[in-house]
Design a protein around this motif. Structure first.
Motif, PDB file in Angstrom:
ATOM      1  N   ALA A  24      22.957   5.211  16.473  1.00 45.05           N
ATOM      2  CA  ALA A  24      22.089   6.234  17.061  1.00 45.05           C
ATOM      3  C   ALA A  24      20.765   6.325  16.318  1.00 45.05           C
ATOM      4  CB  ALA A  24      22.797   7.590  17.045  1.00 45.05           C
ATOM      5  N   TRP A  25      20.804   6.191  15.003  1.00 42.05           N
ATOM      6  CA  TRP A  25      19.575   6.225  14.195  1.00 42.05           C
ATOM      7  C   TRP A  25      18.657   5.065  14.587  1.00 42.05           C
ATOM      8  CZ3 TRP A  25      19.693   6.308   8.082  1.00 42.05           C
ATOM      9  CH2 TRP A  25      18.436   6.671   7.602  1.00 42.05           C
ATOM     10  N   LEU A  26      19.205   3.868  14.618  1.00 42.13           N
ATOM     11  CA  LEU A  26      18.416   2.691  14.966  1.00 42.13           C
ATOM     12  C   LEU A  26      17.895   2.764  16.399  1.00 42.13           C
ATOM     13  CD1 LEU A  26      20.704  -0.067  13.404  1.00 42.13           C
ATOM     14  CD2 LEU A  26      18.519   0.731  12.482  1.00 42.13           C
ATOM     15  N   LEU A  27      18.687   3.344  17.283  1.00 40.85           N
ATOM     16  CA  LEU A  27      18.337   3.377  18.699  1.00 40.85           C
ATOM     17  C   LEU A  27      17.108   4.225  18.969  1.00 40.85           C
ATOM     18  CD1 LEU A  27      19.376   2.302  21.429  1.00 40.85           C
ATOM     19  CD2 LEU A  27      20.689   4.422  21.663  1.00 40.85           C
ATOM     20  N   ASP A  28      16.717   5.042  18.017  1.00 42.46           N
ATOM     21  CA  ASP A  28      15.538   5.881  18.208  1.00 42.46           C
ATOM     22  C   ASP A  28      14.280   5.050  18.415  1.00 42.46           C
ATOM     23  OD1 ASP A  28      14.596   8.545  18.428  1.00 42.46           O
ATOM     24  OD2 ASP A  28      13.636   8.351  16.474  1.00 42.46           O
ATOM     25  N   HIS A  29      14.263   3.816  17.880  1.00 46.93           N
ATOM     26  CA  HIS A  29      13.086   2.964  18.054  1.00 46.93           C
ATOM     27  C   HIS A  29      13.421   1.514  18.393  1.00 46.93           C
ATOM     28  CE1 HIS A  29       9.878   5.784  16.995  1.00 46.93           C
ATOM     29  NE2 HIS A  29      10.738   6.297  16.150  1.00 46.93           N
ATOM     30  N   LEU A  30      14.695   1.224  18.648  1.00 41.67           N
ATOM     31  CA  LEU A  30      15.095  -0.128  19.015  1.00 41.67           C
ATOM     32  C   LEU A  30      15.879  -0.083  20.321  1.00 41.67           C
ATOM     33  CD1 LEU A  30      16.386  -1.437  15.546  1.00 41.67           C
ATOM     34  CD2 LEU A  30      14.120  -1.790  16.547  1.00 41.67           C
ATOM     35  N   ASP A  31      15.983  -1.231  21.000  1.00 43.10           N
ATOM     36  CA  ASP A  31      16.804  -1.293  22.201  1.00 43.10           C
ATOM     37  C   ASP A  31      18.274  -1.289  21.801  1.00 43.10           C
ATOM     38  OD1 ASP A  31      17.905  -4.277  22.234  1.00 43.10           O
ATOM     39  OD2 ASP A  31      15.786  -4.387  21.685  1.00 43.10           O
ATOM     40  N   TYR A  32      19.148  -1.002  22.779  1.00 35.65           N
ATOM     41  CA  TYR A  32      20.560  -0.816  22.474  1.00 35.65           C
ATOM     42  C   TYR A  32      21.185  -2.075  21.881  1.00 35.65           C
ATOM     43  CZ  TYR A  32      25.351   0.804  22.809  1.00 35.65           C
ATOM     44  OH  TYR A  32      26.630   1.180  22.493  1.00 35.65           O
ATOM     45  N   ALA A  33      20.866  -3.228  22.429  1.00 31.96           N
ATOM     46  CA  ALA A  33      21.480  -4.470  21.944  1.00 31.96           C
ATOM     47  C   ALA A  33      21.134  -4.713  20.480  1.00 31.96           C
ATOM     48  CB  ALA A  33      21.037  -5.649  22.805  1.00 31.96           C
ATOM     49  N   SER A  34      19.873  -4.499  20.108  1.00 32.52           N
ATOM     50  CA  SER A  34      19.448  -4.715  18.722  1.00 32.52           C
ATOM     51  C   SER A  34      20.100  -3.700  17.790  1.00 32.52           C
ATOM     52  CB  SER A  34      17.921  -4.618  18.620  1.00 32.52           C
ATOM     53  OG  SER A  34      17.295  -5.610  19.403  1.00 32.52           O
ATOM     54  N   ALA A  35      20.146  -2.427  18.222  1.00 33.26           N
ATOM     55  CA  ALA A  35      20.748  -1.393  17.397  1.00 33.26           C
ATOM     56  C   ALA A  35      22.237  -1.647  17.201  1.00 33.26           C
ATOM     57  CB  ALA A  35      20.520  -0.020  18.034  1.00 33.26           C
ATOM     58  N   ALA A  36      22.933  -2.029  18.281  1.00 30.72           N
ATOM     59  CA  ALA A  36      24.373  -2.283  18.193  1.00 30.72           C
ATOM     60  C   ALA A  36      24.668  -3.472  17.287  1.00 30.72           C
ATOM     61  CB  ALA A  36      24.943  -2.517  19.582  1.00 30.72           C
ATOM     62  N   GLU A  37      23.864  -4.516  17.394  1.00 30.85           N
ATOM     63  CA  GLU A  37      24.066  -5.692  16.538  1.00 30.85           C
ATOM     64  C   GLU A  37      23.814  -5.349  15.080  1.00 30.85           C
ATOM     65  OE1 GLU A  37      22.602 -10.380  16.201  1.00 30.85           O
ATOM     66  OE2 GLU A  37      21.594  -8.997  17.577  1.00 30.85           O
ATOM     67  N   GLY A  38      22.798  -4.514  14.821  1.00 28.24           N
ATOM     68  CA  GLY A  38      22.498  -4.133  13.447  1.00 28.24           C
ATOM     69  C   GLY A  38      23.576  -3.276  12.819  1.00 28.24           C
ATOM     70  N   ALA A  39      24.198  -2.392  13.613  1.00 25.40           N
ATOM     71  CA  ALA A  39      25.215  -1.486  13.076  1.00 25.40           C
ATOM     72  C   ALA A  39      26.592  -2.123  12.995  1.00 25.40           C
ATOM     73  CB  ALA A  39      25.280  -0.219  13.929  1.00 25.40           C
ATOM     74  N   ALA A  40      26.812  -3.221  13.709  1.00 26.11           N
ATOM     75  CA  ALA A  40      28.119  -3.876  13.699  1.00 26.11           C
ATOM     76  C   ALA A  40      28.410  -4.472  12.326  1.00 26.11           C
ATOM     77  CB  ALA A  40      28.161  -4.964  14.767  1.00 26.11           C
ATOM     78  N   GLY A  41      29.645  -4.420  11.922  1.00 27.88           N
ATOM     79  CA  GLY A  41      30.030  -4.926  10.608  1.00 27.88           C
ATOM     80  C   GLY A  41      30.106  -3.845   9.553  1.00 27.88           C
ATOM     81  N   TRP A  42      29.864  -2.586   9.966  1.00 26.91           N
ATOM     82  CA  TRP A  42      29.960  -1.443   9.054  1.00 26.91           C
ATOM     83  C   TRP A  42      31.366  -1.354   8.477  1.00 26.91           C
ATOM     84  CZ3 TRP A  42      33.269   2.695   9.318  1.00 26.91           C
ATOM     85  CH2 TRP A  42      32.977   3.839   8.567  1.00 26.91           C
ATOM     86  N   ASP A  43      31.452  -0.973   7.199  1.00 28.81           N
ATOM     87  CA  ASP A  43      32.777  -0.832   6.582  1.00 28.81           C
ATOM     88  C   ASP A  43      32.891   0.435   5.750  1.00 28.81           C
ATOM     89  OD1 ASP A  43      35.398  -1.888   6.313  1.00 28.81           O
ATOM     90  OD2 ASP A  43      34.938  -2.619   4.302  1.00 28.81           O
ATOM     91  N   GLY A  44      31.891   1.304   5.837  1.00 31.01           N
ATOM     92  CA  GLY A  44      31.952   2.565   5.105  1.00 31.01           C
ATOM     93  C   GLY A  44      30.573   3.023   4.689  1.00 31.01           C
TER      94      GLY A  44
END
Length: 329
Positions: free
Chosen positions: A214-234
């Motif tokens: 949601a933070w990234l999506l404020d200035h990025l498209d959904y695909a880019s934001a989702a790819e950036g946030a994927a791989g989170w572990d904590g």
């Protein structure tokens, strides 16, 4: 996180939005189901909502929904648990609509919906809608996966109430839940003595994958934001304020692998660049570490192996002081 204007009253915004859009709700404390209807007779639209809320009543009867309102769990655990509850009810609602509502009734619903004016609340960033609808959209996909994995039976869904998902990542990527890939626990240093008596901590919690998206999506498209946030572990964040309206915001995150951390690092850098209209004053640009100073704020982001540290501070001096509490960054 700059998702709200500083003057916005978020509590009022949420209540106003709910008042405009809510169709019904169930309260576990009172065990009462409420339905907003235009008359004493229920039409197809009210029946669909009723199916959703009645599912909540059944959930509460069999699994005790008050267990999912535990204030001791972190925010990411809370939204994951809510996704199970709302996703289950949403799937039941969809099943009811598919099997019990006629095509003619659906056509009439579409006709009525064409006359509805949807008010846009300017004070709220559209990216916050991702958090609002997450329990319903991703939650229903999560529950559907459990249903299919159980051989098109509800056994897996029922079992999830006894062992609910513990992160938004597990909801967004059900395979993580099925193999019980739980997130790491991240701790933060005590900034009290560093910042001084004029500062106070007003919040500390976990953003989770959906919060970072949601933070990234404020200035990025959904695909880019989702790819950036994927791989989170904590992760863990802390927010401090002083009496003059200045704030310090720190997010320390850990990722599944260094490559995932590198992806988030680069995506967050892209976010900052776009947020500053592409012309920030980049005062530090070292491998894995960057600092921007613009709009009366200093922003620091660094990656070390599978970890990423973000610091938002009012100026470079304060930023460097906080950064000193994180050896290696």
């Amino acid at each position: 996180m700059d998702l709200l204007e500083p003057t916005a009253d978020f509590g009022t915004v949420v209540l106003d939005s709910a008042a405009q859009n809510i169709g019904g709700f169930y309260t576990p404390d009172d065990q009462v189901l409420y339905l907003v209807a235009e008359s004493v007779n229920m039409f197809a639209s009210e029946e669909i909502v009723y199916a959703h809320e009645y599912a909540h009543a059944l959930q509460d009867q069999h699994f005790d929904l008050t267990r999912f309102m535990d204030e001791d769990i972190n925010a990411d655990q809370a939204i994951a648990a809510r996704a199970l509850v709302e996703g289950d009810a949403t799937l039941v609602m969809g099943t009811y609509q598919f099997s019990e509502v006629t095509d003619r009734e659906l056509e009439y619903l579409a006709y009525r919906a064409s006359f509805v004016e949807r008010e846009v609340v300017d004070a709220v960033s559209p990216s916050l809608g991702v958090l609002t609808f997450f329990p319903y959209l991703q939650g229903s996909q999560f529950v559907y996966t459990l249903w299919v994995d159980s051989g098109f039976r509800w056994d897996g869904v029922n079992a999830a109430y006894r062992d609910p998902p513990v992160s938004s990542e597990q909801v967004m990527h059900p395979e993580r839940y099925l193999i019980r890939d739980d997130p790491q626990v991240v701790t933060l240093p005590d900034l009290d003595s560093l910042l001084g008596e004029n500062w106070r901590e007003v919040d500390t919690d976990v953003l989770g994958e959906i919060g970072l998206l949601a933070w990234l999506l404020d200035h990025l498209d959904y695909a880019s934001a989702a790819e950036g946030a994927a791989g989170w572990d904590g992760d863990m964040y802390t927010l401090w304020l002083n009496g003059q309206g200045a704030s310090v915001f720190v997010v320390h995150s850990v990722w599944d692998a260094p490559g995932e951390a590198a992806q988030f690092f680069e995506t967050f850098n892209d976010y900052v660049t776009r947020r500053s209209l592409g012309v920030p004053q980049l005062t530090l640009n070292e491998p894995g570490r960057r600092v921007w100073e613009y709009e009366g704020r200093a922003t620091f982001v660094a990656r070390v192996d599978d970890q990423v540290l973000i610091i938002l501070a009012p100026d470079r001096t304060m930023l460097d002081q906080v950064r000193g509490s994180f050896p290696g960054f």
